[in-house]
Design an enzyme around this catalytic site. Structure first.
Site, PDB file in Angstrom:
ATOM      1  CG  ASN A 137      -6.773  -1.222   0.843  1.00 22.58           C
ATOM      2  OD1 ASN A 137      -6.008  -0.790  -0.025  1.00 22.58           O
ATOM      3  ND2 ASN A 137      -6.332  -1.709   1.991  1.00 22.58           N
TER       4      ASN A 137
ATOM      5  CG  HIS B 159      -3.292   3.129   1.715  1.00 23.16           C
ATOM      6  ND1 HIS B 159      -3.727   2.707   0.475  1.00 23.16           N
ATOM      7  CD2 HIS B 159      -3.453   2.068   2.550  1.00 23.16           C
ATOM      8  CE1 HIS B 159      -4.123   1.452   0.568  1.00 23.16           C
ATOM      9  NE2 HIS B 159      -3.968   1.039   1.813  1.00 23.16           N
TER      10      HIS B 159
ATOM     11  CB  CYS C 181      -0.964  -0.012   1.174  1.00 25.49           C
ATOM     12  SG  CYS C 181      -2.042  -1.444   1.129  1.00 25.49           S
TER      13      CYS C 181
HETATM   14  O1  UT7 Z   1      -3.997  -1.468   3.241  1.00 25.32           O
HETATM   15  C1  UT7 Z   1      -2.906  -1.924   3.968  1.00 25.32           C
HETATM   16  C2  UT7 Z   1      -3.059  -1.735   5.391  1.00 25.32           C
HETATM   17  N1  UT7 Z   1      -4.269  -2.359   5.896  1.00 25.32           N
HETATM   18  C3  UT7 Z   1      -5.000  -1.691   6.722  1.00 25.32           C
HETATM   19  O2  UT7 Z   1      -4.727  -0.550   6.978  1.00 25.32           O
HETATM   20  C4  UT7 Z   1      -6.167  -2.406   7.364  1.00 25.32           C
HETATM   21  C5  UT7 Z   1      -6.167  -2.110   8.839  1.00 25.32           C
HETATM   22  N2  UT7 Z   1      -7.247  -2.728   9.562  1.00 25.32           N
HETATM   23  C6  UT7 Z   1      -8.553  -2.432   9.415  1.00 25.32           C
HETATM   24  O3  UT7 Z   1      -8.938  -1.672   8.568  1.00 25.32           O
HETATM   25  C7  UT7 Z   1      -9.520  -3.037  10.393  1.00 25.32           C
HETATM   26  O4  UT7 Z   1      -8.788  -3.674  11.432  1.00 25.32           O
HETATM   27  C8  UT7 Z   1     -10.507  -4.056   9.764  1.00 25.32           C
HETATM   28  C9  UT7 Z   1     -11.515  -3.342   8.896  1.00 25.32           C
HETATM   29  C10 UT7 Z   1      -9.768  -5.089   8.955  1.00 25.32           C
HETATM   30  C11 UT7 Z   1     -11.295  -4.766  10.869  1.00 25.32           C
HETATM   31  O5  UT7 Z   1     -11.964  -3.793  11.673  1.00 25.32           O
HETATM   32  P1  UT7 Z   1     -11.811  -3.839  13.264  1.00 25.32           P
HETATM   33  O6  UT7 Z   1     -12.673  -2.769  13.802  1.00 25.32           O
HETATM   34  O7  UT7 Z   1     -10.343  -3.771  13.578  1.00 25.32           O
HETATM   35  O8  UT7 Z   1     -12.442  -5.225  13.614  1.00 25.32           O
HETATM   36  P2  UT7 Z   1     -11.759  -6.450  14.378  1.00 25.32           P
HETATM   37  O9  UT7 Z   1     -10.766  -7.121  13.514  1.00 25.32           O
HETATM   38  O10 UT7 Z   1     -11.361  -5.983  15.718  1.00 25.32           O
HETATM   39  O11 UT7 Z   1     -13.009  -7.416  14.522  1.00 25.32           O
HETATM   40  C12 UT7 Z   1     -14.116  -7.084  15.343  1.00 25.32           C
HETATM   41  C13 UT7 Z   1     -15.147  -8.184  15.231  1.00 25.32           C
HETATM   42  C14 UT7 Z   1     -14.569  -9.586  15.362  1.00 25.32           C
HETATM   43  O12 UT7 Z   1     -15.506 -10.387  16.047  1.00 25.32           O
HETATM   44  P3  UT7 Z   1     -15.304 -10.717  17.596  1.00 25.32           P
HETATM   45  O13 UT7 Z   1     -14.000 -11.419  17.694  1.00 25.32           O
HETATM   46  O14 UT7 Z   1     -15.321  -9.389  18.292  1.00 25.32           O
HETATM   47  O15 UT7 Z   1     -16.489 -11.566  17.895  1.00 25.32           O
HETATM   48  C15 UT7 Z   1     -14.472 -10.047  13.941  1.00 25.32           C
HETATM   49  O16 UT7 Z   1     -14.533 -11.457  13.818  1.00 25.32           O
HETATM   50  O17 UT7 Z   1     -15.741  -8.129  13.922  1.00 25.32           O
HETATM   51  C16 UT7 Z   1     -15.682  -9.429  13.336  1.00 25.32           C
HETATM   52  N3  UT7 Z   1     -15.573  -9.245  11.890  1.00 25.32           N
HETATM   53  C17 UT7 Z   1     -16.666  -9.092  11.115  1.00 25.32           C
HETATM   54  N4  UT7 Z   1     -17.970  -9.067  11.395  1.00 25.32           N
HETATM   55  C18 UT7 Z   1     -18.816  -8.890  10.345  1.00 25.32           C
HETATM   56  C19 UT7 Z   1     -14.463  -9.182  11.142  1.00 25.32           C
HETATM   57  N5  UT7 Z   1     -14.783  -8.997   9.860  1.00 25.32           N
HETATM   58  C20 UT7 Z   1     -16.151  -8.932   9.807  1.00 25.32           C
HETATM   59  C21 UT7 Z   1     -17.080  -8.752   8.773  1.00 25.32           C
HETATM   60  N6  UT7 Z   1     -18.390  -8.719   9.099  1.00 25.32           N
HETATM   61  N7  UT7 Z   1     -16.702  -8.585   7.500  1.00 25.32           N
END
Ligand code: UT7
Length: 345
Positions: free
Chosen positions: A291, A261, A121
């Protein structure tokens, strides 16, 4: 690093910006049908409403060439005036030959040499940094810097934590010697390889060549520790921006636009908050493109130009974080596009 100045080096400007977005729109509703997710979760956690995707079987070079042609046509030059092509991508058509070679042939840039660069990225910002040195030193007069990725080709559509994030796109800029009072002021590009396990594609390289087993384990898809990357992105982007502004003798008050980004609207908002930049000074396309990895900064810049947001004299702060981990930061004094006579309004 602030770009050196003096008789032996030239200041370098972005003189044209091109973009290519595939026509096919994938709304969040699509993912509700294939994984356990909801439009509401995706919008709340990422800000993404839809993203673009190529038809399967479309290579990265196709998008890269379209964006390159757009940049060249807007500038009103011919492809054989281009000296150098740098393509930033993690989804090349194939391991080799380099995508830059395919683009060179596709657009008919008969005199150009080129190479690919892999910084995920941060690819666009790193490629901008590399190509700027060639133009600054006189090694090239016209360099194309392309960020292009077909992320749908390495996305696991059974993994709800990643499949909702990515889209396909390409953006291209033309670099040329700058006029007075414009140009790229400096870069703060860094790598931190200790974060290599936070964002990666496990197999397909020399360490784990592709095999039935690697495919069965679905190791040919992108994986990430989203929460850790999120925290790293916010902290390191803001810090790198502060360092570069400081080195340039500028402050956050001098910044007119943050062109980040586009990974996640919450990340962009958090970086803007740390830099105390109001929403109207933050360029955002993540809601409509998702993204797009190396393509996100040049396509966001094209979007801001099309909206008439960015004006000549504005100070742009480009900022990215990606796999590696990589941190890309650049400061650009925008001098306006050098538009082809036929395109002037
Ligand atoms: O481009 C290169 C660099 N990449 C980035 O900058 C990405 C950085 N990260 C992010 O953008 C975010 O961390 C994500 C969008 C990937 C995830 O968002 P988050 O707020 O950090 O969610 P999380 O990973 O903490 O997950 C929260 C909950 C989890 O469930 P539990 O464990 O709390 O029960 C996940 O399993 O959300 C769940 N979850 C989903 N639920 C519904 C994860 N993906 C999904 C989904 N739909 N698609």
């Amino acid at each position: 690093m602030i770009q050196p100045s003096g008789p032996a080096v030239r200041r370098v400007a972005i003189t044209s910006v091109g973009a290519f977005l595939p026509d096919r729109v994938i709304p969040n509703a699509h993912f509700e049908k294939i994984v356990d997710t909801s439009d509401r979760w995706i919008v709340e956690r990422t800000g993404i409403h839809e993203r673009r995707a190529v038809e399967p079987g479309t290579g990265c070079s196709h998008l890269a060439s379209r964006a390159a042609r757009d940049a060249i046509e807007r500038r009103g030059i011919t492809a054989d005036e281009v000296d150098l092509i740098v393509v930033a991508t993690v989804t090349p058509d194939m391991s080799f030959p380099a995508t830059a070679c395919l683009v060179q042939d596709d657009i008919g840039a008969g005199r150009a040499w080129g190479f690919d660069l892999s910084a995920a990225c941060s690819g666009f910002t790193f490629a901008l940094g590399a190509a700027t040195q060639f133009v600054a030193s006189g090694g090239a007069d016209k360099a194309l810097v392309i960020g292009a990725d077909v992320m749908t080709s390495i996305t696991d559509y059974e993994d709800r934590t990643t499949c909702i994030l990515f889209g396909d796109a390409a953006g291209a800029v033309l670099l040329e010697p700058a006029e007075e009072d414009e140009g790229i002021l400096g870069f703060n590009n860094k790598v931190d390889g200790s974060g290599r396990d936070l964002l990666y594609m496990r197999s397909g390289g020399s360490l784990r060549p592709p095999s039935h087993e690697t495919v069965d384990r679905r190791e040919h898809f992108v994986r990430q520790e989203g929460r850790k990357v999120f925290r790293f992105a916010v902290r390191s982007s803001a810090q790198a921006a502060e360092e570069l502004l400081d080195e340039a003798g500028l402050t956050r008050d001098d910044v007119d636009f943050l062109v980040c980004h586009q990974a996640n609207a919450r990340i962009i908002n958090a970086i803007a908050k740390r830099l105390r930049l109001p929403p109207e000074q933050v360029v955002k396309t993540v809601h409509k493109y998702g993204n797009t990895t190396a393509a996100s900064i040049p396509t966001a810049l094209r979007d801001a130009l099309d909206r008439g947001a960015v004006k000549s004299g504005d100070l742009l702060l480009l900022s990215s974080v990606g796999a590696g981990l990589t941190i890309g930061t650049a400061l650009v004094r925008w001098g306006g596009e050098r538009v082809a006579p036929g395109l002037r309004s």
